[in-house]
Design a protein around this motif. Structure first.
Motif, PDB file in Angstrom:
ATOM      1  N   TYR A   1       0.854  -1.181   0.000  1.00 16.61           N
ATOM      2  CA  TYR A   1       0.000   0.000   0.000  1.00 16.61           C
ATOM      3  C   TYR A   1       0.893   1.236   0.000  1.00 16.61           C
ATOM      4  N   LYS A   2       0.241   2.375  -0.220  1.00 11.81           N
ATOM      5  CA  LYS A   2       0.909   3.674  -0.290  1.00 11.81           C
ATOM      6  C   LYS A   2       1.853   3.738  -1.486  1.00 11.81           C
ATOM      7  N   PHE A   3       2.429   4.950  -1.675  1.00  4.75           N
ATOM      8  CA  PHE A   3       3.441   5.153  -2.702  1.00  4.75           C
ATOM      9  C   PHE A   3       4.420   6.200  -2.212  1.00  4.75           C
ATOM     10  N   PRO A   4       5.746   5.928  -2.247  1.00  2.20           N
ATOM     11  CA  PRO A   4       6.375   4.669  -2.634  1.00  2.20           C
ATOM     12  C   PRO A   4       5.858   3.491  -1.808  1.00  2.20           C
ATOM     13  N   GLU A   5       5.855   2.332  -2.407  1.00  7.06           N
ATOM     14  CA  GLU A   5       5.178   1.166  -1.837  1.00  7.06           C
ATOM     15  C   GLU A   5       5.896   0.587  -0.617  1.00  7.06           C
ATOM     16  N   VAL A   6       5.089   0.151   0.336  1.00  7.22           N
ATOM     17  CA  VAL A   6       5.568  -0.635   1.473  1.00  7.22           C
ATOM     18  C   VAL A   6       4.630  -1.823   1.630  1.00  7.22           C
ATOM     19  N   ALA A   7       5.074  -2.837   2.359  1.00  6.76           N
ATOM     20  CA  ALA A   7       4.234  -4.013   2.588  1.00  6.76           C
ATOM     21  C   ALA A   7       3.030  -3.634   3.429  1.00  6.76           C
ATOM     22  N   VAL A   8       1.860  -4.123   3.038  1.00  5.95           N
ATOM     23  CA  VAL A   8       0.681  -3.900   3.856  1.00  5.95           C
ATOM     24  C   VAL A   8       0.733  -4.875   5.035  1.00  5.95           C
ATOM     25  N   PRO A   9       0.379  -4.464   6.238  1.00  2.47           N
ATOM     26  CA  PRO A   9       0.580  -5.317   7.423  1.00  2.47           C
ATOM     27  C   PRO A   9      -0.132  -6.666   7.377  1.00  2.47           C
ATOM     28  N   PHE A  10      -1.250  -6.752   6.627  1.00  4.57           N
ATOM     29  CA  PHE A  10      -1.990  -8.016   6.626  1.00  4.57           C
ATOM     30  C   PHE A  10      -1.529  -8.990   5.550  1.00  4.57           C
ATOM     31  N   SER A  11      -0.514  -8.644   4.770  1.00 12.59           N
ATOM     32  CA  SER A  11      -0.094  -9.492   3.647  1.00 12.59           C
ATOM     33  C   SER A  11       0.304 -10.889   4.124  1.00 12.59           C
ATOM     34  N   GLY A  12      -0.412 -11.900   3.644  1.00 11.17           N
ATOM     35  CA  GLY A  12      -0.116 -13.274   4.034  1.00 11.17           C
ATOM     36  C   GLY A  12       1.205 -13.735   3.444  1.00 11.17           C
ATOM     37  N   GLY A  13       1.954 -14.493   4.209  1.00  7.15           N
ATOM     38  CA  GLY A  13       3.218 -15.009   3.712  1.00  7.15           C
ATOM     39  C   GLY A  13       3.858 -15.946   4.702  1.00  7.15           C
ATOM     40  N   GLY A  14       4.745 -16.783   4.206  1.00  3.82           N
ATOM     41  CA  GLY A  14       5.425 -17.726   5.076  1.00  3.82           C
ATOM     42  C   GLY A  14       5.940 -18.922   4.300  1.00  3.82           C
ATOM     43  N   PHE A  15       5.844 -20.096   4.922  1.00  5.61           N
ATOM     44  CA  PHE A  15       6.454 -21.305   4.380  1.00  5.61           C
ATOM     45  C   PHE A  15       5.507 -22.487   4.571  1.00  5.61           C
ATOM     46  N   SER A  16       5.353 -23.280   3.525  1.00  5.36           N
ATOM     47  CA  SER A  16       4.429 -24.408   3.553  1.00  5.36           C
ATOM     48  C   SER A  16       4.926 -25.504   4.476  1.00  5.36           C
ATOM     49  N   ASN A  17       3.982 -26.171   5.129  1.00  2.00           N
ATOM     50  CA  ASN A  17       4.291 -27.388   5.871  1.00  2.00           C
ATOM     51  C   ASN A  17       4.023 -28.640   5.047  1.00  2.00           C
ATOM     52  N   TYR A  18       3.441 -28.472   3.867  1.00  2.00           N
ATOM     53  CA  TYR A  18       3.090 -29.610   3.006  1.00  2.00           C
ATOM     54  C   TYR A  18       4.069 -29.797   1.850  1.00  2.00           C
ATOM     55  N   PHE A  19       4.481 -28.703   1.218  1.00  2.00           N
ATOM     56  CA  PHE A  19       5.253 -28.777  -0.017  1.00  2.00           C
ATOM     57  C   PHE A  19       6.676 -28.273   0.198  1.00  2.00           C
ATOM     58  N   ASN A  20       7.636 -29.029  -0.296  1.00  2.00           N
ATOM     59  CA  ASN A  20       9.028 -28.623  -0.186  1.00  2.00           C
ATOM     60  C   ASN A  20       9.317 -27.425  -1.080  1.00  2.00           C
ATOM     61  N   ARG A  21      10.353 -26.704  -0.737  1.00  2.00           N
ATOM     62  CA  ARG A  21      10.723 -25.547  -1.548  1.00  2.00           C
ATOM     63  C   ARG A  21      11.137 -26.005  -2.944  1.00  2.00           C
ATOM     64  N   PRO A  22      10.517 -25.455  -3.989  1.00  2.00           N
ATOM     65  CA  PRO A  22      10.882 -25.827  -5.358  1.00  2.00           C
ATOM     66  C   PRO A  22      12.244 -25.250  -5.732  1.00  2.00           C
ATOM     67  N   ARG A  23      12.875 -25.866  -6.711  1.00  2.00           N
ATOM     68  CA  ARG A  23      14.222 -25.446  -7.100  1.00  2.00           C
ATOM     69  C   ARG A  23      14.276 -24.009  -7.563  1.00  2.00           C
ATOM     70  N   TYR A  24      13.218 -23.531  -8.230  1.00  2.00           N
ATOM     71  CA  TYR A  24      13.274 -22.164  -8.744  1.00  2.00           C
ATOM     72  C   TYR A  24      13.385 -21.130  -7.626  1.00  2.00           C
ATOM     73  N   GLN A  25      13.076 -21.528  -6.386  1.00  2.00           N
ATOM     74  CA  GLN A  25      13.163 -20.607  -5.249  1.00  2.00           C
ATOM     75  C   GLN A  25      14.472 -20.706  -4.474  1.00  2.00           C
ATOM     76  N   ASP A  26      15.273 -21.689  -4.751  1.00  2.00           N
ATOM     77  CA  ASP A  26      16.420 -21.978  -3.889  1.00  2.00           C
ATOM     78  C   ASP A  26      17.319 -20.764  -3.671  1.00  2.00           C
ATOM     79  N   ALA A  27      17.714 -20.086  -4.736  1.00  2.00           N
ATOM     80  CA  ALA A  27      18.662 -18.976  -4.600  1.00  2.00           C
ATOM     81  C   ALA A  27      18.045 -17.825  -3.820  1.00  2.00           C
ATOM     82  N   ALA A  28      16.848 -17.383  -4.230  1.00  2.00           N
ATOM     83  CA  ALA A  28      16.224 -16.204  -3.612  1.00  2.00           C
ATOM     84  C   ALA A  28      15.840 -16.457  -2.169  1.00  2.00           C
ATOM     85  N   VAL A  29      15.202 -17.575  -1.910  1.00  2.00           N
ATOM     86  CA  VAL A  29      14.740 -17.874  -0.550  1.00  2.00           C
ATOM     87  C   VAL A  29      15.914 -18.267   0.345  1.00  2.00           C
ATOM     88  N   GLY A  30      16.864 -18.993  -0.232  1.00  2.00           N
ATOM     89  CA  GLY A  30      18.050 -19.360   0.536  1.00  2.00           C
ATOM     90  C   GLY A  30      18.796 -18.130   1.028  1.00  2.00           C
TER      91      GLY A  30
END
Length: 601
Positions: free
Chosen positions: A442-471
């Motif tokens: 929200y706002k401009f310049p943009e910042v994260a909105v406090p309610f933005s959902g995010g985190g890490f799955s307990n069901y699915f392993n991290r896919p390879r395309y995420q390894d570098a960025a998330v690592g």
């Protein structure tokens, strides 16, 4: 005596031959603990009908997954060579032995071939049964369960069994253990009869805002209300007019949400005059309605259609309305309500030859309320659409890392596995690695909105395309921070973000402000449709499954959001930072840059 001994021996052999083999013995297939907040209410009527969906194993899914990544990765020689509907169906088809075994089992309970409804790939079999028969063939006990907070009701069991020989032929059977409520991701509506969001910008009463990092200039009113014009300015899309043939965008609607055409026209008059008198194609799934009574206009459906279709006009728009929603009403006639509209939409859209190239869904649930067996199957269905060249966007959720309590300080984040362990609560389908999860700013310049959902799955392993960025993110995370509260090896989300707060819509003939990641997902889908237009006009195929592109060459076309956090579970949650983070993902779109990048391959 010799004759008697022979007779007894023959009787014993006959008995052994007549007895069912050991692998026909019933064995538990799945059990769950009832999710927090659900309580047994009553016993369902014996004649309550259930559309029992049986998912047969897909032995060749790993091959489909390999195809998906090859056609979706810009550095692969097959990039953009999407599969046909028929090719995908061949790759998810079960073995004939599985089909025959399930048929034989159902026939033994009195069903005929004409009673079985099979998907085109024959990987799903659906039969309508009264709950009394479902209990018999699954060795299960169904109850009416009531959600204490909302009053929603479901007919479910906490476990079921199958003959032993079917366990390696069947992945999942529902409705059984799925207690998910599939909620819309929309925040509180603010009625706003003032038109300042449009008039101030038009009159230039306020000094524009300049982002020192990107150099983008935006009307000051965009810090009060978001409009189509604001999104075009913030995301560097002014003056682009799509014109390619064969392009399309879709919005999914559930829970009796109707997209009002009169409201859409009023919205177009105010914010997109060139789109006035245009409308969307309406597709009813499983009897879904799009009630045009003004009082029944849906806040979510209006938000989704007005912004996705307003941003992407004149790209061909489709609104799906899928029937099925709580509450279960045992006295209805006929007494039938499976409360699983989501699977009905997937069944329908996978059977269609033509599917919109970019589709947004603003509904989801806590991952832990969805049994892993069901989440895995649904996720595989998303992969099928991605392999066919469809981009799927999902809201990341509106509860930060928590459980939805409006006050982050009082949220209680407990597991549903009987341990009541404190953990962050990931969202589904955002946690599926074959979807693009969209967080909020929200706002401009943009910042994260406090309610933005995010985190890490307990069901699915991290896919390879995420390894570098998330690592890189995890390596920089302070040592010991939130240990045990999240799964560092899980699929991380969101992938990207967009504006998600104080969107000006027309609802029931009046202006209103609304927000949530349910706004950011259709917004991002609108931009994907525009990027598809760039590719189609150049003779290239659609983008399809986006994530391998976003985490590689597409990264240069995203605005990194480095401020804000998503509080929950009595914690500040995660912080936005340089690079990927579990609040805004890789960032928000810069169309001016992305339209050049998508033509490189």
């Amino acid at each position: 005596m010799q004759f008697l001994g022979l007779a007894l021996s023959l009787l014993l052999v006959t008995s052994i031959l007549a007895a069912p083999p050991n692998d026909y013995a019933l064995r538990i297939k799945e059990t769950v603990s009832p999710p927090r907040g659900w309580a047994k209410h009553s016993i369902p009527p014996p004649d309550h009908n259930i559309a029992l969906r049986i998912g047969l194993q897909r032995p060749n899914f790993p091959v489909l997954e390999r195809h998906l990544y090859e056609v979706s990765s810009p550095d692969h020689e097959r990039y953009g060579q999407h599969l046909s509907k028929e090719e995908v169906e061949a790759l998810v088809a079960p073995h004939q032995e599985s089909i025959d075994s399930v048929n034989e089992w159902l026939f033994s309970h009195g069903f005929k071939e004409s009673d079985l409804v099979k998907s085109p790939a024959k990987d799903w079999v659906t039969v309508k049964v009264p709950v009394s028969l479902a209990e018999k063939i699954l060795d299960a006990t169904y109850y009416v369960w009531k959600h204490i907070e909302s009053g929603d009701s479901l007919v479910r069991t906490t476990g079921y069994s199958l003959p032993s020989h079917l366990h390696h032929h069947v992945d999942v059977i529902q409705p059984t253990t799925l207690f998910g409520r599939f909620k819309k991701s929309t925040s509180t509506i603010i009625w706003s009869d003032k038109s300042s969001a449009v008039s101030d910008a038009a009159n230039g009463d306020l000094a524009p805002i300049v982002d020192a990092t990107s150099g983008v200039t935006v009307d000051a009113s965009c810090n009060e209300n978001i409009t189509i014009s604001c999104l075009q300015q913030i995301y560097n899309i002014v003056d682009f007019v799509p014109s390619a043939r064969g392009n399309s965008i879709g919005i999914t609607g559930y829970l009796n949400q109707s997209a009002n055409v009169a409201d859409l026209q009023q919205f177009f008059v105010e914010q997109r005059p060139d789109a006035v008198n245009s409308t969307f194609q309406f597709i009813s799934v499983n009897g879904g309605q799009n009630d045009q009574t003004p009082a029944n206009a849906g806040d979510e459906a209006n938000l989704d259609t007005q912004y996705a279709f307003g941003l992407s006009y004149p790209i061909s728009p489709t609104f799906y309305s899928t029937a099925g929603s709580p509450p279960f009403i045992p006295d209805s006639s006929p007494p039938e309500n499976t409360n699983e509209p989501y699977t009905a939409w997937l069944d329908f859209v996978l059977s269609q030859a033509d599917v919109p190239l970019a589709i947004s869904t603003s509904y989801g649930d806590d991952e832990q309320t969805v049994p892993f067996s069901f989440a895995k199957r649904a996720c595989e269905d998303f992969a099928q659409l991605g392999a066919r060249g469809v981009s799927l966007m999902f809201s990341s959720g509106d509860k930060g890392v928590g459980d939805g309590d409006e006050n982050p300080a009082t949220q209680q984040c407990f597991t549903n596995d009987g341990r009541n362990k404190t953990e962050f609560i990931p969202a589904f389908p955002a946690s599926c690695p074959y979807t693009t999860a969209v967080g909020g700013t929200y706002k401009f310049p943009e910042v994260a909105v406090p309610f933005s959902g995010g985190g890490f799955s307990n069901y699915f392993n991290r896919p390879r395309y995420q390894d570098a960025a998330v690592g890189k993110y995890l390596h920089a995370l302070p040592k010991g921070l939130y240990n045990g509260l999240f799964n560092p090896n899980g699929r991380a989300f969101p992938d990207v973000a967009a504006q998600s707060y104080r969107f000006r819509i027309i609802l029931k003939g009046r202006p209103a402000l609304i927000g949530g990641t349910s706004a950011s997902s259709p917004t991002f889908a609108g931009f994907v449709a525009l990027l598809n237009d760039v590719r189609l006009k150049a003779g290239r195929p659609s983008l399809g499954f986006l994530n391998p592109f976003l985490y590689s060459t597409g990264l240069a076309g995203l605005n990194d959001i480095t401020s804000g956090n998503n509080a929950g579970c009595g914690t500040p949650g995660f912080n936005s930072t340089v690079g990927w983070d579990p609040v805004t993902g890789l960032g928000t779109p810069n169309f001016g840059k992305l339209k050049e990048i998508v033509l490189r391959r």
